[in-house]
Design a protein around this motif. Structure first.
Motif, PDB file in Angstrom:
ATOM      1  N   SER A 368      14.438  -7.789  58.962  1.00 32.54           N
ATOM      2  CA  SER A 368      13.621  -6.622  59.262  1.00 32.54           C
ATOM      3  C   SER A 368      13.077  -6.030  57.967  1.00 32.54           C
ATOM      4  CB  SER A 368      14.455  -5.575  60.012  1.00 32.54           C
ATOM      5  OG  SER A 368      13.850  -4.303  59.954  1.00 32.54           O
ATOM      6  N   GLN A 371      14.739  -2.692  57.213  1.00 32.73           N
ATOM      7  CA  GLN A 371      16.047  -2.835  56.565  1.00 32.73           C
ATOM      8  C   GLN A 371      15.881  -3.219  55.091  1.00 32.73           C
ATOM      9  OE1 GLN A 371      19.330  -2.502  57.703  1.00 32.73           O
ATOM     10  NE2 GLN A 371      18.544  -1.559  59.563  1.00 32.73           N
ATOM     11  N   GLN A 450      20.343   3.013  60.484  1.00 33.92           N
ATOM     12  CA  GLN A 450      21.642   2.491  60.090  1.00 33.92           C
ATOM     13  C   GLN A 450      21.510   1.051  59.615  1.00 33.92           C
ATOM     14  OE1 GLN A 450      24.455   4.484  60.085  1.00 33.92           O
ATOM     15  NE2 GLN A 450      22.919   6.054  60.576  1.00 33.92           N
ATOM     16  N   ALA A 451      22.286   0.705  58.613  1.00 32.80           N
ATOM     17  CA  ALA A 451      22.258  -0.660  58.090  1.00 32.80           C
ATOM     18  C   ALA A 451      22.783  -1.640  59.125  1.00 32.80           C
ATOM     19  CB  ALA A 451      23.083  -0.747  56.819  1.00 32.80           C
ATOM     20  N   LYS A 452      22.111  -2.772  59.227  1.00 31.76           N
ATOM     21  CA  LYS A 452      22.534  -3.845  60.119  1.00 31.76           C
ATOM     22  C   LYS A 452      22.754  -5.102  59.291  1.00 31.76           C
ATOM     23  CE  LYS A 452      19.885  -2.010  64.037  1.00 31.76           C
ATOM     24  NZ  LYS A 452      18.811  -2.291  65.034  1.00 31.76           N
ATOM     25  N   ALA A 453      23.556  -5.996  59.831  1.00 31.29           N
ATOM     26  CA  ALA A 453      23.807  -7.255  59.127  1.00 31.29           C
ATOM     27  C   ALA A 453      22.474  -7.985  58.897  1.00 31.29           C
ATOM     28  CB  ALA A 453      24.758  -8.126  59.951  1.00 31.29           C
ATOM     29  N   TRP A 455      22.620  -6.444  55.884  1.00 29.67           N
ATOM     30  CA  TRP A 455      22.378  -5.391  54.909  1.00 29.67           C
ATOM     31  C   TRP A 455      23.484  -4.334  54.888  1.00 29.67           C
ATOM     32  CZ3 TRP A 455      18.172  -6.649  52.074  1.00 29.67           C
ATOM     33  CH2 TRP A 455      17.270  -7.532  52.644  1.00 29.67           C
ATOM     34  N   LEU A 456      24.651  -4.635  55.461  1.00 29.27           N
ATOM     35  CA  LEU A 456      25.735  -3.653  55.574  1.00 29.27           C
ATOM     36  C   LEU A 456      26.248  -3.184  54.209  1.00 29.27           C
ATOM     37  CD1 LEU A 456      27.764  -5.282  58.495  1.00 29.27           C
ATOM     38  CD2 LEU A 456      26.159  -3.359  58.619  1.00 29.27           C
ATOM     39  N   ASN A 459      25.570   0.373  52.654  1.00 27.20           N
ATOM     40  CA  ASN A 459      26.301   1.593  53.005  1.00 27.20           C
ATOM     41  C   ASN A 459      27.173   2.076  51.844  1.00 27.20           C
ATOM     42  OD1 ASN A 459      25.298   1.771  55.651  1.00 27.20           O
ATOM     43  ND2 ASN A 459      26.852   0.380  56.441  1.00 27.20           N
TER      44      ASN A 459
END
Length: 461
Positions: A368, A371, A450-453, A455-456, A459
């Motif tokens: 994304s 992201q 919110q960060a998603k895989a 891209w975690l 955090n």
């Protein structure tokens, strides 16, 4: 225990242990030198006019063509050498020995407070992409507004560019032995509104680097004169002739867009295929060289490897690079008369930061853009912690790398092909970038995201 007293040079900010040492420094480094009003560089008084003519003045031929500014020229960034930009005041251009002394000067002499920095750094455009709320619309925006047109248009454009580079070789007053092509166009990070092309011409006419430095100005004049009488002269607008390069705009396919060329002559130090020993010897020469022009000339041989490093990225990464460049262009305020010596990070630094953040995510092929943009902006917020080193072309244990790392300057991005060059040193406005990045993360596109895989890891920033 009494603190050790130091004596500070008012011209450059360096500290000395005694008045005698300070006096000797001032006499050898500053006596007879004055500041250039246009760029803030300290030059010999008798060389000031020559400096202004070479660096700042267009020749009479260019002045007569002033009305031909087809596209608003952008400032060409310094390549390969920092030239002390990180320690130069963004208000008056005065150079200091350290970033700390430069920042102290800005606060005391120019009253550069946090609120003033906020006013002078932020300028979100009216239709900012950050005001969008849909990741899908962001993807469409990149594909239709930032990514260059593909298909037959790109093929035609490529043919025009190659034909023009062939013309440059034919107009060259020297024997051309080898040629390297770089810039955003050949790296694949150009946008619809901006394309820059570097052309490095190696010639056997130069005996060595010193001979090249001596002859380069007259060689550039010869190339310029030949281009101006060529069949394509009506499609060329010379912007600026620096001491070591010729910069101009070139109208491309059916005059639909402009390419910004930067042509450089050089002595070929490495040859077409460089051994590791040849590179290591070049790195030593770079590290020990104190002449900015010669550093540029030494480093030009590494351009091919810089291009290959960025070019190897995926299409998604290149789109993210375009998006981050667009963010810089539409979110940060342009310099005014009050801070005309401000220098933002170079586009090369932007490319390297974006690639590094993508690598931290595990080099995903598909991801994304929201992201990715969020991750890059969060990374920029903590600019004082930036420390990036790649070891594809040199080893961390190489003595030159160790010596450069000992300086412990931050932010620090070691050029992936040149271990003597901290790419971040070209900028004196990282604090402004951080402020605008913080404000951008509060905009509708990124606020609450919110960060998603994968891209975690962001955090933790």
């Amino acid at each position: 225990m009494q603190p050790v007293k130091s004596y500070n040079c008012v011209r450059c900010g360096n500290d000395f242990a005694s008045q005698m040492a300070l006096k000797h420094h001032f006499q050898t480094k500053h006596i007879g030198r004055v500041y250039c009003d246009k760029c803030g560089t300290e030059v010999l008084r008798e060389k000031l006019k020559e400096h202004e003519q070479i660096v700042h003045c267009k020749d009479e031929h260019n002045l007569s063509r002033e009305y031909l500014h087809w596209d608003q020229p952008q400032q060409h960034e310094d390549k390969f050498v920092a030239s002390g930009k990180s320690v130069s005041c963004r208000m008056c251009g005065r150079s200091f020995g350290t970033i700390h002394s430069r920042e102290q000067h800005e606060r005391q002499d120019h009253h550069f407070t946090a609120s003033q920095r906020a006013r002078m750094s932020t300028a979100f455009c009216a239709d900012s992409i950050l005001d969008q709320r849909s990741p899908q619309l962001l993807q469409i925006f990149v594909e239709t507004n930032l990514r260059p047109q593909m298909g037959l248009m790109r093929v035609a454009c490529g043919g025009e560019v190659e034909n023009f580079i062939d013309l440059i070789q034919k107009c060259c007053p020297l024997t051309v032995t080898r040629l390297i092509k770089g810039g955003s166009y050949f790296k694949g990070t150009d946008t619809r509104s901006w394309s820059d092309i570097d052309v490095v011409i190696f010639s056997s006419s130069f005996l060595n680097i010193d001979d090249c430095k001596e002859k380069i100005s007259s060689s550039l004049c010869g190339l310029e004169n030949n281009l101006m009488i060529s069949a394509m002269s009506n499609r060329i607008l010379v912007e600026r002739k620096a001491s070591h390069s010729l910069q101009f705009q070139f109208k491309c396919f059916k005059d639909l867009h402009i390419h910004h060329f930067d042509v450089i002559f050089c002595y070929d130090l490495l040859g077409p295929i460089a051994s590791q020993d040849a590179k290591r010897n070049l790195y030593r020469q770079l590290y020990n060289c104190g002449d900015d022009v010669k550093i540029q000339l030494y480093s030009i041989s590494l351009l091919k490897y810089q291009v290959d490093f960025v070019k190897a990225s995926t299409l998604g990464v290149k789109d993210l690079i375009r998006l981050v460049k667009h963010w810089f262009k539409t979110s940060l305020a342009k310099p005014t008369e009050a801070n005309r010596f401000r220098r933002l990070p170079s586009s090369y630094a932007v490319e390297l930061i974006t690639i590094y953040v993508w690598q931290l995510a595990g080099k995903p092929i598909f991801f994304s853009l929201v992201q990715g943009l969020r991750a890059v902006l969060k990374f920029l917020v903590n600019y004082s912690d930036i420390l990036i080193i790649w070891c594809d072309h040199y080893d961390k244990n190489f003595s030159i790398v160790k010596k450069v790392l000992q300086k412990e300057s931050r932010p620090f991005i070691l050029d992936p092909v040149n271990p003597t060059f901290n790419v971040c040193e070209n900028s004196n406005a990282w604090d402004e970038v951080t402020h605008v990045a913080q404000q951008s993360l509060l905009k509708p596109l990124l606020s609450g995201v919110q960060a998603k895989a994968p891209w975690l890891f962001t955090n933790n920033w």
